[in-house]
Design a protein around this motif. Structure first.
Motif, mmCIF file in Angstrom:
data_model
loop_
_atom_site.group_PDB
_atom_site.id
_atom_site.type_symbol
_atom_site.label_atom_id
_atom_site.label_comp_id
_atom_site.label_asym_id
_atom_site.label_seq_id
_atom_site.Cartn_x
_atom_site.Cartn_y
_atom_site.Cartn_z
ATOM 1 N N LEU A 182 -42.535 39.489 25.237
ATOM 2 C CA LEU A 182 -42.674 40.678 26.078
ATOM 3 C C LEU A 182 -43.447 40.264 27.321
ATOM 4 O O LEU A 182 -44.598 39.819 27.224
ATOM 5 N N ALA A 183 -42.818 40.420 28.486
ATOM 6 C CA ALA A 183 -43.401 39.905 29.725
ATOM 7 C C ALA A 183 -43.780 41.035 30.678
ATOM 8 O O ALA A 183 -42.954 41.885 30.998
ATOM 9 N N ASP A 184 -45.033 40.992 31.130
ATOM 10 C CA ASP A 184 -45.504 41.918 32.162
ATOM 11 C C ASP A 184 -45.358 41.203 33.503
ATOM 12 O O ASP A 184 -46.312 40.693 34.073
ATOM 13 N N THR A 185 -44.149 41.201 34.011
ATOM 14 C CA THR A 185 -43.765 40.384 35.163
ATOM 15 C C THR A 185 -44.578 40.669 36.412
ATOM 16 O O THR A 185 -44.857 39.763 37.203
ATOM 17 N N ILE A 186 -44.970 41.931 36.607
ATOM 18 C CA ILE A 186 -45.698 42.286 37.831
ATOM 19 C C ILE A 186 -47.127 42.745 37.546
ATOM 20 O O ILE A 186 -47.810 43.261 38.420
ATOM 21 N N GLY A 187 -47.595 42.557 36.324
ATOM 22 C CA GLY A 187 -48.988 42.821 36.016
ATOM 23 C C GLY A 187 -49.408 44.272 36.125
ATOM 24 O O GLY A 187 -50.445 44.583 36.720
ATOM 25 N N VAL A 188 -48.626 45.169 35.527
ATOM 26 C CA VAL A 188 -48.969 46.592 35.563
ATOM 27 C C VAL A 188 -49.425 47.126 34.207
ATOM 28 O O VAL A 188 -49.922 48.250 34.111
ATOM 29 N N GLY A 189 -49.260 46.350 33.158
ATOM 30 C CA GLY A 189 -49.575 46.821 31.816
ATOM 31 C C GLY A 189 -51.064 46.942 31.568
ATOM 32 O O GLY A 189 -51.892 46.296 32.220
ATOM 33 N N VAL A 190 -51.413 47.787 30.604
ATOM 34 C CA VAL A 190 -52.792 47.977 30.170
ATOM 35 C C VAL A 190 -52.832 47.858 28.649
ATOM 36 O O VAL A 190 -51.789 47.958 27.984
ATOM 37 N N GLY A 242 -53.880 29.494 36.883
ATOM 38 C CA GLY A 242 -53.483 30.867 37.193
ATOM 39 C C GLY A 242 -52.400 30.949 38.246
ATOM 40 O O GLY A 242 -52.175 32.018 38.822
ATOM 41 N N PHE A 243 -51.716 29.834 38.496
ATOM 42 C CA PHE A 243 -50.644 29.843 39.501
ATOM 43 C C PHE A 243 -49.415 30.556 38.945
ATOM 44 O O PHE A 243 -49.211 30.637 37.741
ATOM 45 N N GLY A 244 -48.589 31.055 39.851
ATOM 46 C CA GLY A 244 -47.329 31.633 39.422
ATOM 47 C C GLY A 244 -47.048 32.968 40.066
ATOM 48 O O GLY A 244 -47.773 33.462 40.925
ATOM 49 N N GLY A 245 -46.001 33.581 39.607
ATOM 50 C CA GLY A 245 -45.505 34.822 40.174
ATOM 51 C C GLY A 245 -44.000 34.766 40.206
ATOM 52 O O GLY A 245 -43.396 33.785 39.760
ATOM 53 N N CYS A 246 -43.392 35.790 40.728
ATOM 54 C CA CYS A 246 -41.937 35.827 40.782
ATOM 55 C C CYS A 246 -41.481 35.982 42.227
ATOM 56 O O CYS A 246 -41.905 36.920 42.909
ATOM 57 N N PRO A 247 -40.633 35.079 42.711
ATOM 58 C CA PRO A 247 -40.185 35.169 44.101
ATOM 59 C C PRO A 247 -39.303 36.384 44.383
ATOM 60 O O PRO A 247 -39.056 36.703 45.536
ATOM 61 N N PHE A 248 -38.857 37.070 43.331
ATOM 62 C CA PHE A 248 -37.972 38.223 43.517
ATOM 63 C C PHE A 248 -38.681 39.552 43.257
ATOM 64 O O PHE A 248 -38.044 40.595 43.220
ATOM 65 N N ALA A 249 -40.013 39.505 43.068
ATOM 66 C CA ALA A 249 -40.783 40.726 42.835
ATOM 67 C C ALA A 249 -41.865 40.839 43.906
ATOM 68 O O ALA A 249 -42.700 39.942 44.035
ATOM 69 N N PRO A 250 -41.864 41.903 44.685
ATOM 70 C CA PRO A 250 -42.876 42.056 45.739
ATOM 71 C C PRO A 250 -44.295 42.066 45.175
ATOM 72 O O PRO A 250 -44.573 42.705 44.160
ATOM 73 N N ALA A 251 -45.187 41.317 45.832
ATOM 74 C CA ALA A 251 -46.618 41.303 45.498
ATOM 75 C C ALA A 251 -46.920 40.852 44.076
ATOM 76 O O ALA A 251 -47.958 41.189 43.522
ATOM 77 N N ALA A 252 -46.031 40.077 43.486
ATOM 78 C CA ALA A 252 -46.278 39.569 42.135
ATOM 79 C C ALA A 252 -47.190 38.349 42.214
ATOM 80 O O ALA A 252 -46.813 37.318 42.764
ATOM 81 N N THR A 253 -48.378 38.486 41.702
ATOM 82 C CA THR A 253 -49.335 37.382 41.741
ATOM 83 C C THR A 253 -49.301 36.611 40.428
ATOM 84 O O THR A 253 -48.458 36.844 39.583
#
Length: 323
Positions: A182-190, A242-253
């Motif tokens: 289960l992936a929180d691709t854009i870091g919105v989960g709590v 802590g590197f990474g993110g998704c090039p297809f998701a805005p503001a994904a750190t």
């Protein structure tokens, strides 16, 4: 195994190091093949044993990872070390089998808005691709894991309905997935969301192993990882530095940092088999190669208790009389 006093020791966690793939795909700097091999070799030396090493996707879409075959050819092949390759279609599976990865990971987004932009296909089309890939991989003896991206929220479609994630997980299990992430691709989960979703997915997939993948975009990644552990998840993704993110998701750190996750787990008595200091050093090394400071904090602050000689200025011992 038990701790002092007879209490059972906390169950260990397996770390999946995703820095060489997910950590590099969003960076403007492109590492050389030699540096990628060195990065993975350093991760192995730090005690990380399961590594997402390469991606078999269209190199035009993700040029940072275009040299998968060359990277695999140069990697150390040690007992107990497993390399994962990202696969999205039959062509990718063929490349993965030829390259000698130990596992294939198929990403299926939970939302069409993200799936079309990220993979050029709808969710249903990706599930169909999984149905085609999984039996071929099984016939070749290659385990397949499935990562459900945007499981906690989508940058394009908004909230992700939990029942949508549960249904995708159920179909992944039916296709033969050995593990579901289960992936929180854009870091919105709590944490409350993590707890609820893990429980619902586990109930739907039975004995299929669960894994979690968190980003720290809104500073909830480590709390989410610990919550997943409390809910029985024993495999967690993280990225050195802590590197990474998704090039297809805005503001994904970036992903949660491996060294910071190790500190949290180790201080809680949870074994991982990885070395904190060596992992933090890998994060610093990668930051130098990418021209940016890691977001990880363990490398800056060091471990605790700090190993310094008694009487060193600034330590508790040297300042005791001043109190």
């Amino acid at each position: 195994m038990a701790e002092a006093g007879g209490a059972p020791a906390p169950e260990p966690v397996e770390i999946v190091e995703v820095g060489p793939r997910d950590g590099l795909q969003n960076e403007s700097a492109v590492l050389s093949t030699e540096d990628k091999i060195e990065l993975i070799t350093r991760c192995v030396r730090a005690g990380l044993r399961r590594i997402e090493a390469v991606s078999f996707v269209n190199p035009k879409r993700v040029p940072q990872l275009a040299d998968a075959e060359a990277v695999l050819a140069g990697l150390p092949r040690e007992a107990g070390v497993r390399y994962i390759g990202l696969v999205l279609n039959r062509r990718g599976l063929d490349r993965a089998l030829a390259g000698g990865v130990h596992e294939a990971n198929v990403v299926v987004a939970a939302t069409d808005g993200f799936s079309v932009r990220n993979q050029g296909a709808t969710v249903e089309q990706m599930l169909a691709a999984l149905d085609a890939i999984a039996p071929e991989a099984a016939a070749a003896g290659l385990p397949v894991s499935v990562t459900i991206s945007t499981a906690f929220g989508c940058p394009f479609d908004g909230e992700t309905p939990p029942e949508r994630v549960v249904e995708i997980a159920r179909r992944a299990a039916a296709a033969g997935a050995a593990e579901i992430a289960l992936a929180d691709t854009i870091g919105v989960g709590v944490p409350a969301q993590v707890r609820a979703l893990v429980r619902r997915v586990r109930a739907a997939v039975g004995g299929v192993a669960l894994r979690c993948h968190f980003h720290n975009t809104r500073n909830t990644g480590y709390a989410n990882a610990w919550t997943a552990y409390e809910e029985g998840v024993r495999v967690l993704d993280s990225s050195v530095g802590g590197f990474g993110g998704c090039p297809f998701a805005p503001a994904a750190t970036g992903n949660i940092a491996t060294e910071d996750l190790l500190y949290t787990l180790h201080r809680s008595g949870v074994a991982t088999g990885a070395d904190e200091d060596r992992t933090a050093a890998v994060g610093d090394w990668l930051g130098e190669r990418l021209g940016g400071r890691p977001t990880a904090l363990r490398g800056r602050a060091g471990g605790f208790p700090a190993e310094v000689p008694p009487g060193t200025p600034g330590t508790v011992a040297s300042n005791a009389q001043a109190r």
